[in-house]
Each structure stands twice: as structure tokens, then as C-alpha cells.
Design a protein around this motif. Structure first.
Motif, PDB file in Angstrom:
ATOM      1  N   UNK A  90       2.106  -3.921  26.592  1.00  0.00           N
ATOM      2  CA  UNK A  90       0.894  -3.112  26.425  1.00  0.00           C
ATOM      3  C   UNK A  90       0.917  -2.390  25.084  1.00  0.00           C
ATOM      4  N   UNK A  91       2.080  -1.845  24.730  1.00  0.00           N
ATOM      5  CA  UNK A  91       2.202  -1.171  23.428  1.00  0.00           C
ATOM      6  C   UNK A  91       1.910  -2.153  22.294  1.00  0.00           C
ATOM      7  N   UNK A  92       2.473  -3.345  22.378  1.00  0.00           N
ATOM      8  CA  UNK A  92       2.235  -4.358  21.343  1.00  0.00           C
ATOM      9  C   UNK A  92       0.765  -4.749  21.311  1.00  0.00           C
ATOM     10  N   UNK A  93       0.201  -5.007  22.498  1.00  0.00           N
ATOM     11  CA  UNK A  93      -1.177  -5.452  22.562  1.00  0.00           C
ATOM     12  C   UNK A  93      -2.150  -4.423  22.020  1.00  0.00           C
ATOM     13  N   UNK A  94      -1.959  -3.158  22.415  1.00  0.00           N
ATOM     14  CA  UNK A  94      -2.837  -2.094  21.935  1.00  0.00           C
ATOM     15  C   UNK A  94      -2.673  -1.910  20.430  1.00  0.00           C
ATOM     16  N   UNK A  95      -1.426  -1.945  19.945  1.00  0.00           N
ATOM     17  CA  UNK A  95      -1.181  -1.780  18.510  1.00  0.00           C
ATOM     18  C   UNK A  95      -1.883  -2.872  17.709  1.00  0.00           C
ATOM     19  N   UNK A  96      -1.754  -4.110  18.160  1.00  0.00           N
ATOM     20  CA  UNK A  96      -2.380  -5.227  17.444  1.00  0.00           C
ATOM     21  C   UNK A  96      -3.900  -5.122  17.523  1.00  0.00           C
ATOM     22  N   UNK A  97      -4.414  -4.835  18.709  1.00  0.00           N
ATOM     23  CA  UNK A  97      -5.866  -4.806  18.887  1.00  0.00           C
ATOM     24  C   UNK A  97      -6.521  -3.710  18.050  1.00  0.00           C
ATOM     25  N   UNK A  98      -5.883  -2.562  17.967  1.00  0.00           N
ATOM     26  CA  UNK A  98      -6.480  -1.443  17.249  1.00  0.00           C
ATOM     27  C   UNK A  98      -6.220  -1.468  15.748  1.00  0.00           C
TER      28      UNK A  98
END
Length: 294
Positions: free
Chosen positions: A205-213
Motif C-alpha cells: 500500500x505504501x508503494x502503491x500510494x507513493x507511486x500513484x501520487x
């Protein structure tokens, strides 16, 4: 918002040089302002910090007592709870994966490797491409990991693959995946009952949110959004986690975000402010050394 003389005279200017919106008081966090302003991260310091923290995490995680009987009792309790809530599709997905060896092997290696590779890669990317966001995002993943350690200690839990009486199939063991926890040499150095919460979900989730934002290209942002979903399918399909483990992985990630906000008063993905011009001028200007008389 542009800082004006009127803002300065009325006292609406924050220590970082930005003007507050009129009539609103923003929570500024518990850390002093000088610690919240942007400072260029130094690669050798970051490597030392991350390496030390990961070593501490690994040591503490594996020092948690591997209470087999308690962990198995908790596993049976989670299974009964999910049956009652009709959140028990793990067995169907696990059976499908176990019946298709190519899918199982891909998922097994995904589970064993990408958890670390993607997380480290995102950290490096944030450090290089988004230095004003890096420290806040790093605080989130550190806080998430420390909170997960508390969960491992307080609630040892046997994963589904160690509860074969419910029909789960340990794909790691069946297909002899290299480096898996089914290998006794690997398992003896890892706490197999550290399943609650799922840190695979917390980190993904941390990776996904970081990449998405933070990513600019839409296809990269979509990959970031898909990554936690793929991780959920993998941890369930390989019988390494219950759905409830994933739910608590989400919760600890959100708590990690809350810790970062409490410290800084801003989102982890909001750029750190530059130091005020007066502070920059003070750093750049050096007092003249008095000349001794001849």
C-alpha cells in the motif's frame, strides 16, 4: 498563495514563509519547524538509517516468541470468524492456484522477492526524484513497520498454510520454491507466526500510494494502484495470509500515515517547505574574520 506585506504585518505568515489562510489555524505537528523544512537527504546517511532500522526490525521480529499452540489457536479463531462473516474465499483461490503450477510458481516468487525489491526501489526513486517528499514517506513506512512489530508480538498467528485441517495447500512447500519458508534452513531463521498484520499489504500500500501520487505518467500511476491488489491475490492464493491479516495491514498503514501527520502537520506526500529566505541568507553569509593588527 503569495506572501504579501499585509500578511506579514497581520502575523499570518508561517515560519516556513507561507501565508496562512485568513481565519484558519492549521495543525503544525509536534516537531519544531526547523526539522520540518526541506533539507537535501544524503545518500550515505539514508543507507545507514534504513540498514540499521531494517536490522532492528528483523532482529525484533524473529525474537518474538514463536508460540505455536497460541498461534494455531488464533488461526482457528480467525478461520471461524471469517466463516461466520462469509469472508472465506481464501480456500477457493488457494485451490485454484495450487491446481495451476505456473501460476503458483509465479505467485511464490512474487511473495518471496517483490516485497523487498519494490519497496527498496520506491524508496530510491523517491530519494532521487522527489527529495522534498522522501522524508515524510520514509517516516510512514518506518512507523508502519514498527506498529506491525507490536502486532506480531501481541497476536502470534499461524497462517492458513500451517492449518492444513481446513483444506489449505502450502504452495511454497508443494512446488519447492527456492528460498521459501517451507525450506527448514530458511524457516528456522524466520518467525512463521508473524502473520498479523500482513506487512506485505502494509508495504505494498505504501508503494502503491507513493507511486500513484508522485509519478507523472498515467500508466506508471496505474501500475502503482494495481500493485497492492496483486499482492492481496498473492498472499491469499499462496495461503500465507487470511483476508483479516490484509485488513489489519491496511489499518497499520493508515496509522503510519497518522503518525507522520502528527509529527509534521502535513501529508506525507505534500512537499516539505523550503527554509525561509532569512534563514537561507543567514546560512549563506559568513561573518568576516577580524584581522589582527600589524
Amino acid at each position: 498563495m503569495t506572501t504579501t506585506a499585509r500578511d506579514t504585518a497581520s502575523g499570518n505568515v508561517a515560519p516556513d514563509g507561507r501565508a496562512h489562510e485568513s481565519g484558519r489555524r492549521r495543525f503544525r505537528g509536534v516537531l519544531p519547524d526547523r526539522m520540518l523544512q526541506h533539507r537535501e537527504p544524503r545518500w550515505w546517511q539514508e543507507i545507514a538509517i534504513i540498514g540499521f532500522c531494517y536490522w532492528i526490525y528483523s532482529e525484533i521480529r524473529n525474537l518474538v516468541p514463536q508460540q505455536k499452540s497460541i498461534a494455531e489457536r488464533h488461526g482457528r479463531g480467525v478461520q471461524h470468524l471469517q466463516d461466520a462473516l462469509h469472508l472465506n474465499f481464501e480456500r477457493s483461490l488457494n485451490s485454484f492456484v495450487a491446481d495451476h503450477e505456473p501460476i503458483a510458481q509465479v505467485m511464490n516468487y512474487y511473495y518471496a522477492t517483490l516485497h523487498f525489491i519494490i519497496t527498496i526501489a520506491v524508496l530510491i526513486w523517491l530519494y532521487v526524484a522527489h527529495p522534498r517528499i522522501y522524508r515524510g514517506a520514509r517516516t510512514v513506512i518506518f512507523a508502519t513497520s514498527l506498529i506491525a512489530l507490536a502486532g506480531f508480538y501481541l497476536y502470534p498467528l499461524a497462517p492458513p498454510r500451517l492449518l492444513p485441517q481446513y483444506g489449505y495447500i502450502d504452495t511454497l512447500q508443494v512446488f519447492h520454491t527456492w528460498g521459501s519458508l517451507a525450506d527448514p534452513k530458511v524457516a528456522e531463521h524466520s518467525n512463521q507466526y508473524a502473520a498479523m498484520p500482513s506487512l506485505h499489504i502494509g508495504w505494498s500500500l505504501w508503494c502503491g500510494v507513493s507511486i500513484f501520487l508522485c509519478a507523472r505518467r498515467m500508466w506508471v500511476r496505474l501500475l502503482g494502484a494495481i500493485y497492492p491488489v496483486c499482492t492481496l491475490l498473492v498472499i491469499v492464493g499462496t495461503a500465507n495470509h487470511f483476508i483479516i491479516d490484509a485488513v489489519f495491514g491496511l489499518i497499520v498503514f493508515l496509522i503510519g500515515c497518522g503518525v507522520q501527520y502528527l509529527l509534521s502537520g502535513r501529508s506525507a506526500y505534500r512537499k516539505a517547505p523550503h527554509p525561509p529566505p532569512a534563514m537561507l541568507h543567514a546560512k549563506r553569509s559568513k561573518p568576516e574574520t577580524p584581522q589582527s593588527g600589524s
